[in-house]
Scaffold this motif. Structure first.
Motif, mmCIF file in Angstrom:
data_model
loop_
_atom_site.group_PDB
_atom_site.id
_atom_site.type_symbol
_atom_site.label_atom_id
_atom_site.label_comp_id
_atom_site.label_asym_id
_atom_site.label_seq_id
_atom_site.Cartn_x
_atom_site.Cartn_y
_atom_site.Cartn_z
ATOM 1 N N GLN A 68 -45.609 2.071 8.098
ATOM 2 C CA GLN A 68 -46.873 2.792 8.915
ATOM 3 C C GLN A 68 -46.513 3.470 10.282
ATOM 4 O O GLN A 68 -46.874 4.417 10.357
ATOM 5 N N ALA A 69 -45.886 2.493 10.628
ATOM 6 C CA ALA A 69 -45.526 2.697 12.403
ATOM 7 C C ALA A 69 -44.500 3.893 12.291
ATOM 8 O O ALA A 69 -44.456 4.911 13.020
ATOM 9 N N ILE A 70 -43.460 3.861 11.241
ATOM 10 C CA ILE A 70 -42.657 5.269 11.181
ATOM 11 C C ILE A 70 -43.375 6.262 10.829
ATOM 12 O O ILE A 70 -43.062 7.412 11.226
ATOM 13 N N GLU A 71 -44.258 6.374 10.018
ATOM 14 C CA GLU A 71 -44.882 7.401 9.693
ATOM 15 C C GLU A 71 -45.765 8.022 10.689
ATOM 16 O O GLU A 71 -46.006 9.342 10.992
ATOM 17 N N LEU A 72 -46.336 7.256 11.592
ATOM 18 C CA LEU A 72 -47.008 7.587 12.743
ATOM 19 C C LEU A 72 -46.185 8.322 13.821
ATOM 20 O O LEU A 72 -46.358 9.467 14.204
ATOM 21 N N GLY A 73 -44.716 7.871 13.756
ATOM 22 C CA GLY A 73 -43.914 8.559 14.609
ATOM 23 C C GLY A 73 -43.611 9.908 13.984
ATOM 24 O O GLY A 73 -43.421 10.757 14.484
ATOM 25 N N ALA A 78 -47.362 8.556 17.598
ATOM 26 C CA ALA A 78 -47.008 7.617 18.319
ATOM 27 C C ALA A 78 -45.687 8.144 19.303
ATOM 28 O O ALA A 78 -44.937 8.725 19.015
ATOM 29 N N ASP A 79 -45.715 7.490 20.543
ATOM 30 C CA ASP A 79 -44.609 7.709 21.373
ATOM 31 C C ASP A 79 -43.212 7.081 21.349
ATOM 32 O O ASP A 79 -42.248 7.407 21.425
ATOM 33 N N VAL A 80 -43.569 5.785 20.914
ATOM 34 C CA VAL A 80 -42.275 4.844 20.467
ATOM 35 C C VAL A 80 -42.868 3.820 19.699
ATOM 36 O O VAL A 80 -43.889 3.536 19.522
ATOM 37 N N LEU A 81 -41.611 3.479 18.993
ATOM 38 C CA LEU A 81 -41.998 2.542 17.879
ATOM 39 C C LEU A 81 -41.377 1.217 18.070
ATOM 40 O O LEU A 81 -40.210 1.278 18.848
ATOM 41 N N LEU A 82 -41.654 0.110 17.747
ATOM 42 C CA LEU A 82 -41.118 -1.276 17.764
ATOM 43 C C LEU A 82 -41.164 -1.824 16.282
ATOM 44 O O LEU A 82 -41.839 -2.195 16.266
ATOM 45 N N VAL A 83 -39.936 -1.721 15.705
ATOM 46 C CA VAL A 83 -40.226 -2.073 14.105
ATOM 47 C C VAL A 83 -38.888 -2.741 13.682
ATOM 48 O O VAL A 83 -37.994 -3.008 14.182
#
Length: 280
Positions: A68-73, A78-83
């Motif tokens: 989901q975080a990647i999809e937001l990116g 989103a400005d930055v991801l930590l995954v």
């Protein structure tokens, strides 16, 4: 003007330290999409106030699964991801909308379950352990949310040559903390990241079982988003966060996190290391 974004508000944790930033300085606010493990473990509570003090950037955090975080990116939300889902991250970076992808830290995944170990998986390899659980049709609870943890679980099932199905196998569609609670309530096994498990082991009646090793390595990266993902992306904030989290200050905080509370660090800082060394 403030950016209007569909933020998955049910999953959002807003960390805005007092005294930092004003409504007339929207360029000093950034959105971090990250995993529930960084939130549920308490790591973000240590890192984000320090980041804001050091840089002046305020952070709104969306704690969801890595997928989901990647999809937001991907949507520029989103400005930055930590995954922590390397295969999915590599595919995403190849699409061309990201900036730097930097190694930040690692720990490991665990297979946890009831102390009486009904499937007798203790000391078995991960694929052997899941095979024993499936053959015995012993309850197993999956996150089922396309998170990095869920991706790791699916990789282990695939290595075992098993498609898990049946009444013994269920999914929560929730984060790691909630999934651990459900597994404990059902006297079931699950796959978890070590940080979330250690931070919650006093509240869930589960124990670490099975053997570890490179198969259960859990690696985290920071990924900058660029305006190629959307013109709302705060590229300056993304760069500031990426630079800071691999800095000596942040890496020291990561290396010390959990030692006082749990007697061991919950994450190992890795900035600047050769990632191939981690699996050695």
């Amino acid at each position: 003007m403030r950016r209007a974004r569909s933020l998955l508000l049910a999953a959002a944790l807003v960390l805005v330290p007092s005294g930092c930033g004003d409504d007339d300085e929207p360029n000093r606010k950034l959105i971090l999409a990250t995993t529930t493990s960084t939130q549920d473990s308490g790591l973000l509570d240590d890192l984000l106030p320090a980041f804001t003090r050091d840089t002046g950037w305020e952070v709104t955090t969306l704690a969801v699964g890595s997928g989901q975080a990647i999809e937001l990116g991907r949507r520029g939300e989103a400005d930055v991801l930590l995954v922590h889902s390397p295969a999915a991250e590599e595919e995403f970076v190849a699409e061309g909308a990201t900036g730097r992808r930097l190694l930040v830290m690692h720990n490991d995944f665990l297979i946890v379950g009831p102390a009486d170990d009904p499937a007798e998986i203790d000391a078995l390899s991960p694929s052997e352990a899941l095979t024993a659980i499936a053959e015995g049709e012993v309850p197993f609870v999956s996150r089922g949310d396309e998170s990095g943890t869920h991706a790791k679980e699916k990789t282990i099932w695939a290595k075992a040559g098993i498609t898990p199905e049946g009444s013994w196998y269920s999914s929560t569609g929730q984060g790691m903390g909630a999934t651990l609670q459900v597994a404990a309530e059902r006297n079931a096994y699950t796959v978890t990241d070590r940080a979330t498990f250690l931070s919650q082991r006093d509240t869930v009646d589960l124990v670490e079982l099975g053997a570890g090793g490179p198969e259960l390595l859990n690696i985290y990266h920071v990924i900058e988003m660029t305006e190629r993902a959307g013109n709302r992306v705060q590229t300056d904030g993304a760069a500031a966060f990426a630079d800071w989290i691999v800095s000596a200050t942040a890496q020291d905080l990561i290396g010390r996190f959990g030692v006082d509370a749990y007697g061991e660090a919950l994450f190992t800082p890795d900035a600047g290391r050769d990632e191939a060394e981690l699996a050695a």
